[in-house]
Design a protein around this motif. Structure first.
Motif, mmCIF file in Angstrom:
data_model
loop_
_atom_site.group_PDB
_atom_site.id
_atom_site.type_symbol
_atom_site.label_atom_id
_atom_site.label_comp_id
_atom_site.label_asym_id
_atom_site.label_seq_id
_atom_site.Cartn_x
_atom_site.Cartn_y
_atom_site.Cartn_z
ATOM 1 N N PHE A 194 -1.336 9.138 -2.364
ATOM 2 C CA PHE A 194 -0.900 8.885 -0.994
ATOM 3 C C PHE A 194 0.564 8.466 -0.932
ATOM 4 N N ALA A 195 1.084 7.850 -1.986
ATOM 5 C CA ALA A 195 2.516 7.535 -2.009
ATOM 6 C C ALA A 195 3.335 8.819 -2.059
ATOM 7 N N ALA A 196 2.885 9.787 -2.835
ATOM 8 C CA ALA A 196 3.582 11.073 -2.882
ATOM 9 C C ALA A 196 3.513 11.776 -1.523
ATOM 10 N N ALA A 197 2.342 11.711 -0.873
ATOM 11 C CA ALA A 197 2.199 12.335 0.444
ATOM 12 C C ALA A 197 3.093 11.645 1.476
ATOM 13 N N ALA A 198 3.122 10.301 1.442
ATOM 14 C CA ALA A 198 3.952 9.563 2.400
ATOM 15 C C ALA A 198 5.430 9.853 2.178
#
Length: 690
Positions: free
Chosen positions: A395-399
């Motif tokens: 989710f950090a990569a997506a954000a």
């Protein structure tokens, strides 16, 4: 660290409700807009327009459905799925919201001009973020509170910042003289697409109040969004209530469908559990525990925060007074105002602020990532910690990816900043552009109708001599009819009629004239849901024409009472010439726009799905769309309220049971203690006697 589980749950409920509104509103209008005999048949768009785009509508023929039936089925499934998500928290799931987003995207792909509104793009962008924010409850079977939720929820706040700041900046970057002269609201209330009755009363307010309202709009849309990322909680809450005030006033004065409700939903990203508990009148145990641990240092820190907050609000008020030259005018018993800066100065301000805005977003997102990974690292259990760290990485990569590509539309406001973006960022934006993951925004950039509100009035006749006006159900026409209230439904034909009045006739307008001459009932229902109110419901008109008028709100009487008429109008010019079926001009325009398809439409087979669609359509036929929507919203809200009461009652009963158990245990312990003390006392007395 700000706890966001409760605002996040409220955000997911609101998104499910908005999806339901959007699907139901569109479903009612599909036959007239996109049907085989509608204004812009979707089968033509699928045949010539989006052959390379993947869409579920291609599967319709394999199910024995034509394109119109496929669109209706997709809309109904989206409405039912979103309704189920509204009623059941377990269905407010990432997979469910992914299905809703994909369904609306497919409708958007064939929607053409009737779905090319900024709020449709905003719904798609917010809907994709909802996929990241929502938990995987269907997989995990839990409510899905995750350690990285604040990080994905931050993306919603960033979208709100881009939306509001761009909407404020575009008003000044457009060089519209009414915005620069602070007179925009003097014209806005009567020239907006579909005003409400309250717009008439707002229009009667004095000019100095309108100008002061424009100043407040600039403050709320340009200055207040920077408080969204303030580390001081009360500043964020102040910005939240300013946005709520603005959106509420817009809802009261204009019919902007689900746009303002969607913006209010985005504003939930500014809240935390503590403030939601304040709304619900619930005690915040964590706060009391923290205050009890360090009361002295907390009180000292509170005073520092109060001073900083006072400085920020004082700076905003002082800047507003200086930049808009606010002065009390004793002659008008009001406040005079003017724009005390130039376009070049504002342009320099944008150049100076755009890059810091980006770095503000980078620092804020980095802080959310750090606090999220810290929470993941503090979880007990190796496997649980490993799984949390893995989720955090994804989710950090997506954000980070969503934030990065959003810099392209954000920098569109300022050319130099846009040019200096890395080419790879623009390439990534181009790859996802048609998926509507991130978009440019800028609402109400130019005020139209300064010389009077342009309005197209259609007229029909049987003999070409006696003409009868074709009155729409929502848009202004009859000068004695009060403005309508249709929020959150969007009558898309009425909206396009407003845009058509601002320019020349569009292809869909020629199609509208053609369908009226044919007497197509699906198109007529877009104009009047109750077909009996349509003046040519028994026999189609032989001739149709269109004129453009200029409309103004009537003025309040000197004694303060209301006029008998809401509008006054004057004739402007011919908008569309008088035509009839087979008329050379009409035939040429239909051929020019490709609206006369030589191939016959594919008729659906009479299978179970088609029969179910026909039955559903018959149930809603003749009922205004806004009535259906409000009925569904009222029933859903009532159901959720009752379920909440039952849940709280069970929770209260459980607490009462636990309390009674503890009290009984204490009573038993006291009794045992009393018996023990009595026995010891008897022993002591015996010892004393001995």
């Amino acid at each position: 660290m700000m706890e966001v589980s409760k605002p996040r749950r409220l955000f997911l409920w609101c998104m499910a409700a908005i999806y339901m509104v959007a699907f139901v509103s569109l479903y009612v209008q599909i036959p007239g807009l996109y049907g085989n005999e509608g204004l812009l048949p979707a089968r033509l768009e699928l045949r010539y327009g989006i052959r390379s785009s993947p869409t579920l509508l291609w599967l319709g023929p394999h199910l024995g459905l034509d394109i119109q039936a496929s669109m209706e089925l997709l809309c109904l499934l989206g409405a039912l799925l979103s309704l189920a998500a509204v009623l059941m928290e377990a269905l407010r799931d990432s997979l469910v919201f992914l299905c809703l987003w994909v369904s609306y995207l497919f409708m958007y792909q064939v929607g053409q001009v009737f779905l090319y509104f900024q709020w449709d793009s905003l719904l798609l962008e917010t809907g994709f973020l909802t996929v990241l924010v929502a938990p995987l409850t269907l997989v995990r079977g839990s409510r899905g509170i995750r350690e990285h939720d604040s990080m994905t929820f931050w993306l919603v706040r960033w979208l709100l910042f881009r939306l509001m700041f761009a909407s404020g900046a575009v008003k000044l970057m457009s060089r519209c003289p009414t915005w620069w002269g602070l007179t925009a609201l003097t014209y806005h209330y009567e020239t907006q697409c579909i005003p409400t009755p309250l717009a008439w009363f707002a229009h009667q307010l004095p000019v100095w109040w309108h100008k002061l309202s424009v100043v407040a709009t600039f403050v709320i849309e340009i200055a207040a969004p920077f408080l969204f990322f303030s580390p001081l909680r009360r500043l964020r809450l102040g910005a939240f209530y300013l946005q709520v005030l603005l959106q509420t006033l817009i809802i009261l004065s204009g019919n902007y469908n689900f746009f303002n409700l969607l913006t209010l939903t985005l504003c939930l990203s500014l809240l935390d559990n503590q403030h939601v508990n304040f709304w619900l009148r619930k005690r915040d145990d964590n706060r009391e525990r923290k205050e009890g641990v360090s009361a002295g240092s907390s009180e000292r820190w509170s005073w520092i925060c109060y001073l900083l907050e006072l400085m920020v609000w004082s700076l905003i008020i002082f800047g507003t007074i200086v930049f808009f030259d606010l002065q009390f005018d004793p002659h008008k018993n009001g406040v005079s105002s003017r724009t005390a800066f130039t376009f070049d100065q504002f342009n320099q301000f944008l150049k100076a602020i755009t890059i810091p805005c980006i770095w503000m977003g980078v620092l804020s997102l980095t802080w959310e990532m750090i606090t999220s990974i810290f929470r993941c690292a503090c979880v007990s259990g190796f496997l649980t910690r490993f799984w949390g760290m893995f989720q955090w990485s994804v989710f950090a990569a997506a954000a980070a990816s969503m934030f990065t590509i959003s810099l392209v539309p954000l920098s569109h406001m300022e050319y130099d900043s846009h040019v200096h973006l890395w080419p790879v960022v623009r390439q990534a934006y181009d790859l996802v552009d048609r998926l509507q993951l991130v978009n440019s925004y800028g609402f109400f950039g130019w005020v139209t109708g300064v010389g009077g509100r342009p309005e197209v009035v259609l007229e029909g006749s049987y003999d070409g001599v006696t003409w009868t006006e074709i009155e729409f159900m929502y848009k202004p026409g009859n000068v004695s009819a009060p403005p309508a209230v249709v929020t959150p439904h969007q009558p898309r034909l009425d909206w396009q009629m407003w845009f058509a009045a601002l320019g020349a006739s569009a292809p869909w307008f020629t199609s509208l004239v053609y369908r009226l001459l044919q007497g197509k009932p699906d198109v007529i229902e877009l104009i009047q849901t109750d077909v009996s109110q349509y003046p040519f419901h028994q026999q189609p008109p032989t001739y149709v024409r269109a004129h453009r008028y200029r409309y103004w709100f009537t003025e309040r009487k000197p004694d303060g009472s209301h006029q008998a008429r809401w509008w006054r109008r004057v004739y402007d010019e011919e908008f569309y010439p008088m035509v009839h079926l087979g008329h050379t001009y009409l035939e040429n325009m239909l051929s020019r726009y490709g609206l006369k398809d030589k191939l016959p439409p594919r008729h659906p087979s009479n299978n179970t799905v088609v029969q179910l669609l026909s039955w559903t359509r018959s149930q809603v036929k003749g009922i205004p769309a806004h009535t259906i929507i409000w009925a569904m919203l009222a029933c859903s809200a009532t159901w959720c309220f009752l379920m909440g009461l039952i849940s709280n009652r069970k929770h209260t009963d459980r607490i009462s049971t636990c309390t009674e158990t503890v009290v009984n245990l204490i009573d038993e312990a006291e009794k045992q203690g009393d018996e023990k003390s009595d026995a010891e006392q008897e022993k002591e007395e015996e010892v004393e006697k001995d």
